[in-house]
Scaffold this active site. Structure first.
Site, PDB file in Angstrom:
ATOM      1  N   HIS A 188       0.604   2.141   1.699  1.00  0.00           N
ATOM      2  CA  HIS A 188       0.658   2.279   0.237  1.00  0.00           C
ATOM      3  C   HIS A 188      -0.444   1.483  -0.462  1.00  0.00           C
ATOM      4  O   HIS A 188      -0.760   1.746  -1.619  1.00  0.00           O
ATOM      5  CB  HIS A 188       2.043   1.886  -0.300  1.00  0.00           C
ATOM      6  CG  HIS A 188       2.278   0.427  -0.445  1.00  0.00           C
ATOM      7  ND1 HIS A 188       2.970  -0.329   0.492  1.00  0.00           N
ATOM      8  CD2 HIS A 188       1.929  -0.444  -1.435  1.00  0.00           C
ATOM      9  CE1 HIS A 188       3.026  -1.582   0.084  1.00  0.00           C
ATOM     10  NE2 HIS A 188       2.409  -1.685  -1.076  1.00  0.00           N
ATOM     11  N   ASP A 241       5.154   3.116   6.437  1.00  0.00           N
ATOM     12  CA  ASP A 241       4.186   2.436   5.565  1.00  0.00           C
ATOM     13  C   ASP A 241       3.295   1.511   6.383  1.00  0.00           C
ATOM     14  O   ASP A 241       3.452   0.284   6.382  1.00  0.00           O
ATOM     15  CB  ASP A 241       4.944   1.652   4.489  1.00  0.00           C
ATOM     16  CG  ASP A 241       4.016   1.119   3.406  1.00  0.00           C
ATOM     17  OD1 ASP A 241       2.858   1.561   3.341  1.00  0.00           O
ATOM     18  OD2 ASP A 241       4.475   0.262   2.614  1.00  0.00           O
ATOM     19  N   SER A 336       1.526  -7.124  -0.432  1.00  0.00           N
ATOM     20  CA  SER A 336       1.693  -5.917   0.375  1.00  0.00           C
ATOM     21  C   SER A 336       0.643  -5.825   1.481  1.00  0.00           C
ATOM     22  O   SER A 336      -0.520  -6.180   1.289  1.00  0.00           O
ATOM     23  CB  SER A 336       1.584  -4.676  -0.509  1.00  0.00           C
ATOM     24  OG  SER A 336       2.674  -4.584  -1.387  1.00  0.00           O
TER      25      SER A 336
END
Length: 388
Positions: A188, A241, A336
């Site tokens: 992502h 992911d 992230s």
């Protein structure tokens, strides 16, 4: 045998003049023998030599040495044997030895420097070293923002990568070095159009404070040549992911830069209630300011049953982490893609930070479970990962 060791010696430029008349460099492709001048006799009093060794890309060097240096008193005074495991010819972080005994060391990078100095006009010494290429290594550490985290030590996490958006020089995600060409991150991170152009992304390694270059000698930016998403990544629910970023030139291993170990040894391990460490430069609270220095926090691996109370669609390819009791430690925005480490004698990549519900609110966060993607990582990179 009596051998004394001292660490973190800084040789001055004046002292390095000792090696002007005896300075050697060797490329290692197999086992070699290094012996002091005139061995098995002793080297001349007042002499000094330096030996720089370079291994092939991706290899490290192991040295086994026997040293016999005259030591006329209880203190080291005139005869010294030096080892720089990071290959720095200035030997800023070298160790030095005196007396007699055996040494067995492995370099942090593909370079190693050995040297000796003699300032006596009466005593001397000798040494003999066998140098060979070492097996792969991973997960080393200099110590062997995250919400409610603490600042890491400089280069405490050598596999940590800051992914930089070159046009504005900002850190937009984290990543983990997994071999000499590849960084593991979250898919992502690159889904937005502005972040999926490899030519505008840099992989920064050896970093601590993104606002200065003064604190780490290992900081370096690498050009990115490609970004590969998992072929079944779903941006609607962030399943699968995970992504890999390939750099254009291989990473140079050092004490401050190196790969994390992938969890091959833990494929059948249930980490529920185990402690893990999350690392990043993300925001220190939801919608808050980012941290300029690398932050870390200890979290707890949550059970799947408990996590499904918050995330009913949790899959076996994901792993939950939650704050420790009475703690708000959590990952947050811009963390992230960064690592979730399991730390034993080495750093193992347990997870890739994916998403959560706000930050530091006692609810668990979701991470991509690395062990589920070991075959995928192998298939898309073709790399031989170090298995420790």
């Amino acid at each position: 045998m009596s051998l004394k060791i001292f660490a973190l010696l800084l040789l001055t430029h004046q002292a390095l003049a000792w090696f002007e008349n005896c300075d050697h460099s060797y490329s290692i492709t197999n086992t070699i023998l290094l012996q002091s001048p005139y061995y098995s006799n002793r080297y001349p009093s007042g002499s000094s030599c330096r030996y720089h060794f370079i291994a092939p890309q991706g290899k490290t060097i192991r040295a086994k040495c026997t040293i016999e240096l005259d030591k006329p008193s209880s203190a080291c005074s005139t005869e010294f044997f030096y080892v720089a495991l990071d290959g720095d010819k200035l030997m800023k972080n070298s160790k030095y030895y005196c007396g007699s005994g055996q040494i067995e060391v492995t370099s942090y990078s593909r370079e190693m420097v050995l040297a000796y100095t003699s300032s006596s006009q009466q005593t001397a010494g000798r040494f003999s070293c066998t140098l060979s290429l070492a097996d792969c290594d991973c997960g080393w550490s200099m110590s062997s923002k995250i919400v409610s985290g603490t600042e890491t030590r400089v280069n405490e996490f050598p596999s940590m990568v800051a992914l930089i958006y070159e046009p504005n020089k900002s850190v937009f995600c984290g990543g983990t070095i997994i071999n000499e060409y590849y960084v593991m991150s979250a898919a992502h991170c690159f889904y937005q159009t502005m972040y999926n152009n490899p030519s505008q992304i840099r992989a920064r390694v050896g970093e601590h404070d993104v606002k200065t270059n003064a604190e780490s000698q290992y900081t370096r930016d690498y050009l990115v040549s490609s970004i590969t998403f998992h072929n079944q990544y779903s941006p609607t629910n962030d399943l699968n992911d995970i992504a890999v970023v390939r750099v254009s030139t291989p990473f140079e291993w050092s004490v401050g830069v190196g790969p994390s170990c992938l969890p091959y040894s833990y494929q059948n391990t249930d980490f529920t209630n185990a402690y893990a460490v999350i690392v990043g430069w993300g925001t220190q609270e939801f919608a808050g300011p980012v941290s300029t220095v690398l932050q870390k926090a200890t979290v707890v691996v949550d059970s799947a049953n408990n996590c499904r109370q918050y995330y009913p669609s949790l899959t076996t390819n994901q792993i939950c982490t939650k704050p420790q009791y009475y703690s708000n430690s959590d990952s947050c925005q811009y963390d992230s893609g960064g690592p979730v480490y399991y730390i034993g004698q080495r750093h193992y990549s347990l997870g890739v930070i994916s998403y959560g519900q706000y930050c530091g609110n006692q609810k668990p966060s979701i991470n991509t479970k690395v062990v589920s993607y070991l075959p995928w990582l192998k298939s898309v990179t073709g790399a031989d990962f170090c298995q420790k």
